[in-house]
Scaffold this motif. Structure first.
Motif, PDB file in Angstrom:
ATOM      1  N   ARG A  57       0.802  -1.234   0.000  1.00  0.00           N
ATOM      2  CA  ARG A  57       0.000   0.000   0.000  1.00  0.00           C
ATOM      3  C   ARG A  57       0.828   1.274   0.000  1.00  0.00           C
ATOM      4  NH1 ARG A  57       0.357  -1.978   4.903  1.00  0.00           N
ATOM      5  NH2 ARG A  57       0.604  -0.637   6.716  1.00  0.00           N
ATOM      6  N   GLN A  58       2.017   1.249   0.555  1.00  0.00           N
ATOM      7  CA  GLN A  58       2.865   2.443   0.598  1.00  0.00           C
ATOM      8  C   GLN A  58       3.615   2.673  -0.707  1.00  0.00           C
ATOM      9  OE1 GLN A  58       2.571   4.450   3.153  1.00  0.00           O
ATOM     10  NE2 GLN A  58       1.313   2.987   4.270  1.00  0.00           N
ATOM     11  N   ASP A  59       3.790   1.599  -1.491  1.00  0.00           N
ATOM     12  CA  ASP A  59       4.632   1.681  -2.687  1.00  0.00           C
ATOM     13  C   ASP A  59       3.859   1.670  -4.000  1.00  0.00           C
ATOM     14  OD1 ASP A  59       6.914   1.455  -0.987  1.00  0.00           O
ATOM     15  OD2 ASP A  59       6.644  -0.719  -0.974  1.00  0.00           O
ATOM     16  N   LYS A  60       2.816   0.861  -4.069  1.00  0.00           N
ATOM     17  CA  LYS A  60       2.120   0.636  -5.339  1.00  0.00           C
ATOM     18  C   LYS A  60       0.625   0.815  -5.162  1.00  0.00           C
ATOM     19  CE  LYS A  60       5.683  -0.327  -7.830  1.00  0.00           C
ATOM     20  NZ  LYS A  60       6.026   0.450  -9.005  1.00  0.00           N
ATOM     21  N   PHE A  61       0.018   1.441  -6.162  1.00  0.00           N
ATOM     22  CA  PHE A  61      -1.412   1.739  -6.085  1.00  0.00           C
ATOM     23  C   PHE A  61      -2.178   1.140  -7.264  1.00  0.00           C
ATOM     24  CE2 PHE A  61       0.999   5.100  -4.014  1.00  0.00           C
ATOM     25  CZ  PHE A  61       0.506   4.997  -2.722  1.00  0.00           C
ATOM     26  N   ASN A  62      -1.664   0.032  -7.784  1.00  0.00           N
ATOM     27  CA  ASN A  62      -2.315  -0.613  -8.920  1.00  0.00           C
ATOM     28  C   ASN A  62      -2.456  -2.114  -8.722  1.00  0.00           C
ATOM     29  OD1 ASN A  62       0.406  -1.308  -9.146  1.00  0.00           O
ATOM     30  ND2 ASN A  62       0.369  -1.265 -11.375  1.00  0.00           N
ATOM     31  N   VAL A  63      -2.370  -2.581  -7.490  1.00  0.00           N
ATOM     32  CA  VAL A  63      -2.357  -4.025  -7.234  1.00  0.00           C
ATOM     33  C   VAL A  63      -3.662  -4.686  -7.669  1.00  0.00           C
ATOM     34  CG1 VAL A  63      -2.190  -5.795  -5.438  1.00  0.00           C
ATOM     35  CG2 VAL A  63      -0.637  -3.838  -5.407  1.00  0.00           C
ATOM     36  N   SER A  83       0.880 -10.000 -13.745  1.00  0.00           N
ATOM     37  CA  SER A  83       0.686  -9.214 -12.522  1.00  0.00           C
ATOM     38  C   SER A  83       1.982  -8.521 -12.110  1.00  0.00           C
ATOM     39  CB  SER A  83       0.192 -10.140 -11.400  1.00  0.00           C
ATOM     40  OG  SER A  83       0.125  -9.459 -10.186  1.00  0.00           O
ATOM     41  N   TYR A  84       3.078  -9.254 -12.123  1.00  0.00           N
ATOM     42  CA  TYR A  84       4.374  -8.669 -11.779  1.00  0.00           C
ATOM     43  C   TYR A  84       4.715  -7.508 -12.717  1.00  0.00           C
ATOM     44  CZ  TYR A  84       9.301  -7.772 -11.494  1.00  0.00           C
ATOM     45  OH  TYR A  84      10.503  -7.118 -11.387  1.00  0.00           O
ATOM     46  N   ALA A  85       4.546  -7.725 -14.019  1.00  0.00           N
ATOM     47  CA  ALA A  85       4.883  -6.684 -14.993  1.00  0.00           C
ATOM     48  C   ALA A  85       4.048  -5.427 -14.767  1.00  0.00           C
ATOM     49  CB  ALA A  85       4.693  -7.209 -16.417  1.00  0.00           C
ATOM     50  N   LEU A  86       2.771  -5.594 -14.492  1.00  0.00           N
ATOM     51  CA  LEU A  86       1.900  -4.431 -14.299  1.00  0.00           C
ATOM     52  C   LEU A  86       2.183  -3.711 -12.985  1.00  0.00           C
ATOM     53  CD1 LEU A  86      -1.450  -5.892 -15.658  1.00  0.00           C
ATOM     54  CD2 LEU A  86       0.026  -4.188 -16.756  1.00  0.00           C
ATOM     55  N   ILE A  87       2.383  -4.474 -11.910  1.00  0.00           N
ATOM     56  CA  ILE A  87       2.696  -3.825 -10.628  1.00  0.00           C
ATOM     57  C   ILE A  87       4.010  -3.075 -10.740  1.00  0.00           C
ATOM     58  CG2 ILE A  87       3.328  -4.212  -8.208  1.00  0.00           C
ATOM     59  CD1 ILE A  87       1.302  -6.531  -8.192  1.00  0.00           C
ATOM     60  N   SER A  88       4.996  -3.683 -11.350  1.00  0.00           N
ATOM     61  CA  SER A  88       6.314  -3.049 -11.481  1.00  0.00           C
ATOM     62  C   SER A  88       6.257  -1.765 -12.292  1.00  0.00           C
ATOM     63  CB  SER A  88       7.305  -4.010 -12.135  1.00  0.00           C
ATOM     64  OG  SER A  88       7.520  -5.122 -11.300  1.00  0.00           O
ATOM     65  N   SER A  89       5.414  -1.749 -13.313  1.00  0.00           N
ATOM     66  CA  SER A  89       5.347  -0.587 -14.192  1.00  0.00           C
ATOM     67  C   SER A  89       4.388   0.488 -13.690  1.00  0.00           C
ATOM     68  CB  SER A  89       4.908  -1.025 -15.591  1.00  0.00           C
ATOM     69  OG  SER A  89       3.554  -1.448 -15.545  1.00  0.00           O
TER      70      SER A  89
END
Length: 175
Positions: free
Chosen positions: A69-75, A124-130
């Motif tokens: 929640r602190q790093d990514k807002f597209n999970v 999922s990894y690719a989208l979260i990372s980007s």
């Protein structure tokens, strides 16, 4: 490569594979409980087996969204897209193999689940990372996840009478 995201995605893949595998047997083990049947397969139809990928992914999504929640807002967006890809991959392998071979081969059906889980996790990894899918797409994905839950439950108890919902072993539908 973000090692924190890699770690969570690998754990997510393990969770989906283990929970999905266990989920395959839960309805029978729980004496055909309708509550369990709402989230676990009640027969051998392709539709019911999609639950094995979707519900473990949904559960892990809530956990991962909290942890990131602190790093990514597209999970939610990333995990919904990953679950959709996993389901379509599994169905594609299943129907392609059945069409090519003229029958269902259990090994291929089982392998399709694990191949699909890996494909969904990779997306999922690719989208979260980007960070693709932040904001409105992420919010819409929450709504789509809830709508998918409703459809799984509805079609478990009132399935359309088409092959996607039919158990190929006894030709029954739903619960």
């Amino acid at each position: 490569m973000n090692s924190k995201i890699v770690k969570y995605e690998i754990w997510g893949l393990v969770f989906v594979c283990v929970a999905g595998t266990l989920g395959h047997f839960m309805y029978d083990l729980c004496r055909e409980s309708a509550i369990i049947g709402a989230i676990c397969p009640v027969n051998e139809s392709p539709w019911e087996h999609m639950k094995l990928l979707f519900f473990p992914t949904l559960i892990y999504t809530v956990f991962e969204a909290y942890k990131l929640r602190q790093d990514k807002f597209n999970v939610f967006f990333a995990k919904y897209a990953g679950a959709a890809l996993a389901i379509w991959t599994s169905l594609s392998i299943y129907y392609t193999a059945n069409g090519a071979l003229g029958k269902s081969v259990e090994f291929i059906s089982i392998a399709s689940f694990y191949i699909a889980a890996v494909a969904g996790t990779a997306l999922s990894y690719a989208l979260i990372s980007s960070s693709i899918g932040r904001g409105m797409p992420n919010g819409i994905s929450v709504g789509l996840m809830l709508a998918t839950v409703v459809l799984f439950i509805l079609f478990t108890f009132e399935p359309p009478l088409i092959p996607l919902f039919q158990d190929p072993t006894d030709l029954s539908y739903g619960i």
